[in-house]
Design a protein around this motif. Structure first.
Motif, PDB file in Angstrom:
ATOM      1  N   GLY A   1       0.809  -1.212   0.000  1.00  0.00           N
ATOM      2  CA  GLY A   1       0.000   0.000   0.000  1.00  0.00           C
ATOM      3  C   GLY A   1       0.844   1.264   0.000  1.00  0.00           C
ATOM      4  O   GLY A   1       0.568   2.213  -0.745  1.00  0.00           O
ATOM      5  N   LEU A   2       1.895   1.288   0.817  1.00  0.00           N
ATOM      6  CA  LEU A   2       2.791   2.444   0.839  1.00  0.00           C
ATOM      7  C   LEU A   2       3.486   2.627  -0.501  1.00  0.00           C
ATOM      8  O   LEU A   2       3.643   3.761  -0.985  1.00  0.00           O
ATOM      9  N   ALA A   3       3.895   1.528  -1.118  1.00  0.00           N
ATOM     10  CA  ALA A   3       4.548   1.612  -2.425  1.00  0.00           C
ATOM     11  C   ALA A   3       3.591   2.157  -3.482  1.00  0.00           C
ATOM     12  O   ALA A   3       3.976   2.978  -4.332  1.00  0.00           O
ATOM     13  N   LEU A   4       2.328   1.724  -3.424  1.00  0.00           N
ATOM     14  CA  LEU A   4       1.326   2.223  -4.378  1.00  0.00           C
ATOM     15  C   LEU A   4       1.077   3.716  -4.173  1.00  0.00           C
ATOM     16  O   LEU A   4       0.922   4.461  -5.142  1.00  0.00           O
ATOM     17  N   CYS A   5       1.033   4.166  -2.918  1.00  0.00           N
ATOM     18  CA  CYS A   5       0.833   5.594  -2.634  1.00  0.00           C
ATOM     19  C   CYS A   5       1.962   6.426  -3.223  1.00  0.00           C
ATOM     20  O   CYS A   5       1.735   7.475  -3.846  1.00  0.00           O
ATOM     21  N   ILE A   6       3.203   5.964  -3.021  1.00  0.00           N
ATOM     22  CA  ILE A   6       4.362   6.700  -3.539  1.00  0.00           C
ATOM     23  C   ILE A   6       4.357   6.714  -5.061  1.00  0.00           C
ATOM     24  O   ILE A   6       4.558   7.763  -5.692  1.00  0.00           O
ATOM     25  N   CYS A   7       4.100   5.555  -5.670  1.00  0.00           N
ATOM     26  CA  CYS A   7       4.072   5.475  -7.141  1.00  0.00           C
ATOM     27  C   CYS A   7       2.952   6.338  -7.723  1.00  0.00           C
ATOM     28  O   CYS A   7       3.145   7.026  -8.721  1.00  0.00           O
ATOM     29  N   GLY A   8       1.780   6.301  -7.079  1.00  0.00           N
ATOM     30  CA  GLY A   8       0.652   7.090  -7.574  1.00  0.00           C
ATOM     31  C   GLY A   8       0.927   8.575  -7.514  1.00  0.00           C
ATOM     32  O   GLY A   8       0.614   9.322  -8.450  1.00  0.00           O
TER      33      GLY A   8
ATOM     34  N   VAL B   1      -9.511   8.452   8.021  1.00  0.00           N
ATOM     35  CA  VAL B   1      -9.704   9.831   7.568  1.00  0.00           C
ATOM     36  C   VAL B   1      -8.460  10.405   6.894  1.00  0.00           C
ATOM     37  O   VAL B   1      -8.541  10.973   5.803  1.00  0.00           O
ATOM     38  N   VAL B   2      -7.305  10.268   7.533  1.00  0.00           N
ATOM     39  CA  VAL B   2      -6.090  10.921   7.041  1.00  0.00           C
ATOM     40  C   VAL B   2      -5.709  10.475   5.630  1.00  0.00           C
ATOM     41  O   VAL B   2      -5.470  11.312   4.755  1.00  0.00           O
ATOM     42  N   PRO B   3      -5.637   9.172   5.327  1.00  0.00           N
ATOM     43  CA  PRO B   3      -5.266   8.777   3.959  1.00  0.00           C
ATOM     44  C   PRO B   3      -6.267   9.236   2.904  1.00  0.00           C
ATOM     45  O   PRO B   3      -5.872   9.715   1.835  1.00  0.00           O
ATOM     46  N   ARG B   4      -7.560   9.087   3.187  1.00  0.00           N
ATOM     47  CA  ARG B   4      -8.564   9.490   2.203  1.00  0.00           C
ATOM     48  C   ARG B   4      -8.572  11.003   2.010  1.00  0.00           C
ATOM     49  O   ARG B   4      -8.745  11.488   0.885  1.00  0.00           O
TER      50      ARG B   4
ATOM     51  N   ALA C   1      -3.195   7.121 -12.132  1.00  0.00           N
ATOM     52  CA  ALA C   1      -2.396   7.536 -10.979  1.00  0.00           C
ATOM     53  C   ALA C   1      -3.276   7.710  -9.744  1.00  0.00           C
ATOM     54  O   ALA C   1      -2.904   7.299  -8.636  1.00  0.00           O
ATOM     55  N   ILE C   2      -4.451   8.317  -9.924  1.00  0.00           N
ATOM     56  CA  ILE C   2      -5.373   8.511  -8.798  1.00  0.00           C
ATOM     57  C   ILE C   2      -5.876   7.170  -8.277  1.00  0.00           C
ATOM     58  O   ILE C   2      -5.958   6.945  -7.066  1.00  0.00           O
ATOM     59  N   MET C   3      -6.191   6.261  -9.201  1.00  0.00           N
ATOM     60  CA  MET C   3      -6.649   4.925  -8.804  1.00  0.00           C
ATOM     61  C   MET C   3      -5.553   4.176  -8.054  1.00  0.00           C
ATOM     62  O   MET C   3      -5.821   3.482  -7.064  1.00  0.00           O
ATOM     63  N   THR C   4      -4.299   4.328  -8.499  1.00  0.00           N
ATOM     64  CA  THR C   4      -3.178   3.669  -7.826  1.00  0.00           C
ATOM     65  C   THR C   4      -3.006   4.194  -6.412  1.00  0.00           C
ATOM     66  O   THR C   4      -2.846   3.433  -5.451  1.00  0.00           O
ATOM     67  N   THR C   5      -3.046   5.533  -6.280  1.00  0.00           N
ATOM     68  CA  THR C   5      -2.908   6.137  -4.953  1.00  0.00           C
ATOM     69  C   THR C   5      -4.063   5.738  -4.038  1.00  0.00           C
ATOM     70  O   THR C   5      -3.855   5.426  -2.859  1.00  0.00           O
ATOM     71  N   THR C   6      -5.272   5.738  -4.577  1.00  0.00           N
ATOM     72  CA  THR C   6      -6.449   5.360  -3.791  1.00  0.00           C
ATOM     73  C   THR C   6      -6.352   3.921  -3.317  1.00  0.00           C
ATOM     74  O   THR C   6      -6.680   3.612  -2.164  1.00  0.00           O
ATOM     75  N   ALA C   7      -5.894   3.026  -4.203  1.00  0.00           N
ATOM     76  CA  ALA C   7      -5.727   1.622  -3.826  1.00  0.00           C
ATOM     77  C   ALA C   7      -4.695   1.480  -2.713  1.00  0.00           C
ATOM     78  O   ALA C   7      -4.886   0.720  -1.754  1.00  0.00           O
TER      79      ALA C   7
ATOM     80  N   LEU D   1      -5.333   0.085   1.151  1.00  0.00           N
ATOM     81  CA  LEU D   1      -4.590  -1.016   1.765  1.00  0.00           C
ATOM     82  C   LEU D   1      -3.987  -0.598   3.105  1.00  0.00           C
ATOM     83  O   LEU D   1      -4.074  -1.329   4.090  1.00  0.00           O
ATOM     84  N   VAL D   2      -3.377   0.595   3.141  1.00  0.00           N
ATOM     85  CA  VAL D   2      -2.778   1.071   4.382  1.00  0.00           C
ATOM     86  C   VAL D   2      -3.840   1.263   5.456  1.00  0.00           C
ATOM     87  O   VAL D   2      -3.673   0.840   6.612  1.00  0.00           O
ATOM     88  N   ALA D   3      -4.959   1.905   5.091  1.00  0.00           N
ATOM     89  CA  ALA D   3      -6.024   2.173   6.055  1.00  0.00           C
ATOM     90  C   ALA D   3      -6.656   0.886   6.568  1.00  0.00           C
ATOM     91  O   ALA D   3      -6.945   0.748   7.758  1.00  0.00           O
ATOM     92  N   SER D   4      -6.873  -0.085   5.669  1.00  0.00           N
ATOM     93  CA  SER D   4      -7.506  -1.345   6.078  1.00  0.00           C
ATOM     94  C   SER D   4      -6.594  -2.143   6.999  1.00  0.00           C
ATOM     95  O   SER D   4      -7.051  -2.763   7.966  1.00  0.00           O
ATOM     96  N   GLU D   5      -5.286  -2.106   6.725  1.00  0.00           N
ATOM     97  CA  GLU D   5      -4.339  -2.801   7.597  1.00  0.00           C
ATOM     98  C   GLU D   5      -4.309  -2.162   8.983  1.00  0.00           C
ATOM     99  O   GLU D   5      -4.276  -2.864   9.996  1.00  0.00           O
ATOM    100  N   ASP D   6      -4.316  -0.826   9.022  1.00  0.00           N
ATOM    101  CA  ASP D   6      -4.325  -0.130  10.311  1.00  0.00           C
ATOM    102  C   ASP D   6      -5.606  -0.420  11.087  1.00  0.00           C
ATOM    103  O   ASP D   6      -5.590  -0.587  12.304  1.00  0.00           O
TER     104      ASP D   6
END
Length: 224
Positions: free
Chosen positions: A19-26, A157-160, A193-199, A203-208
């Motif tokens: 999830g972190l990798a997808l956020c950075i790439c997006g 809240v924070v990631p979204r 890019a937006i879809m990648t970041t959202t995904a 993932l990060v939010a669901s894991e937390d």
């Protein structure tokens, strides 16, 4: 996420790392598919050019759309409990308000810069509008982000909010100020890019959230 791993010594799961990798790439892809305009010879948008842009059909519709979304968010918050079921109502309203605040602040700075050279009554009119917009949108941001935090917590809240705020900021900068090079822009790439970041954010939010639920279950199983 990265700060928590480095500073707090957290041990992230494989899905969280993905999830972190997808956020950075997006995030990197957003700026790759929408490159910034190169300002040459000090040529920047003037107050006269900005005034003309505000009355172009696309810009006017975009700004009116922002106002409609904010009004709809306020209305739904008052007459329904949809906001308590999904954080997107609060966050979309908050991010729309933030987008308008950014546009208003930059508009004010452009007219302030040009008013130093040549003052006109049009400048005063825009300053009044800017003050009104900021006076309305800034409190709205605080109200709706606090409502989202109270109902759903940081992990959701924070990631979204990060994704939505970035999206509205980029759209406002392009539609109103043309800060990005539209000739080199790739709309399909932007959507991807937006879809990648959202995904990644999901993932990060669901894991937390799963970690928080497991911790609460563990504490509830402890003897009193």
């Amino acid at each position: 996420g990265l700060l928590a791993i480095k500073i707090l010594g957290e041990h992230p799961t494989r899905m969280k790392m993905i999830g972190l990798a997808l956020c950075i790439c997006g995030t990197m892809m957003v700026f790759a598919v929408f490159p910034m305009q190169h300002i040459e010879d000090g040529v920047v948008m003037t107050a006269v050019e900005l005034h003309t842009r505000f009355f172009k059909r696309g810009v006017f519709r975009y700004l009116m759309g922002q106002l409609v979304l904010i009004g709809l968010g306020i209305l739904l918050d008052q007459v329904s409990d949809f906001g308590k079921k999904s954080s997107m109502l609060y966050l979309a309203t908050c991010s729309c308000s933030e987008g308008l605040s950014v546009i208003a602040a930059k508009t004010g700075s452009i007219f302030l810069r040009d008013s130093v050279r040549e003052w006109s009554t049009a400048h005063l009119s825009y300053f009044v509008v800017v003050v009104i917009v900021l006076a309305v949108t800034l409190p709205l941001q605080i109200v709706f982000i606090n409502k989202a935090m109270a109902e759903f917590g940081n992990t959701e809240v924070v990631p979204r909010h990060y994704v939505l705020f970035t999206l509205f900021t980029i759209l406002g900068a392009q539609v109103v100020f043309k800060e990005f090079d539209s000739d080199k822009a790739n709309p399909i790439g932007l959507v991807f890019a937006i879809m990648t970041t959202t995904a990644g954010v999901h993932l990060v939010a669901s894991e937390d959230e799963q970690a928080k639920t497991a911790e609460n279950d563990f504490e509830s199983d402890l003897p009193a």
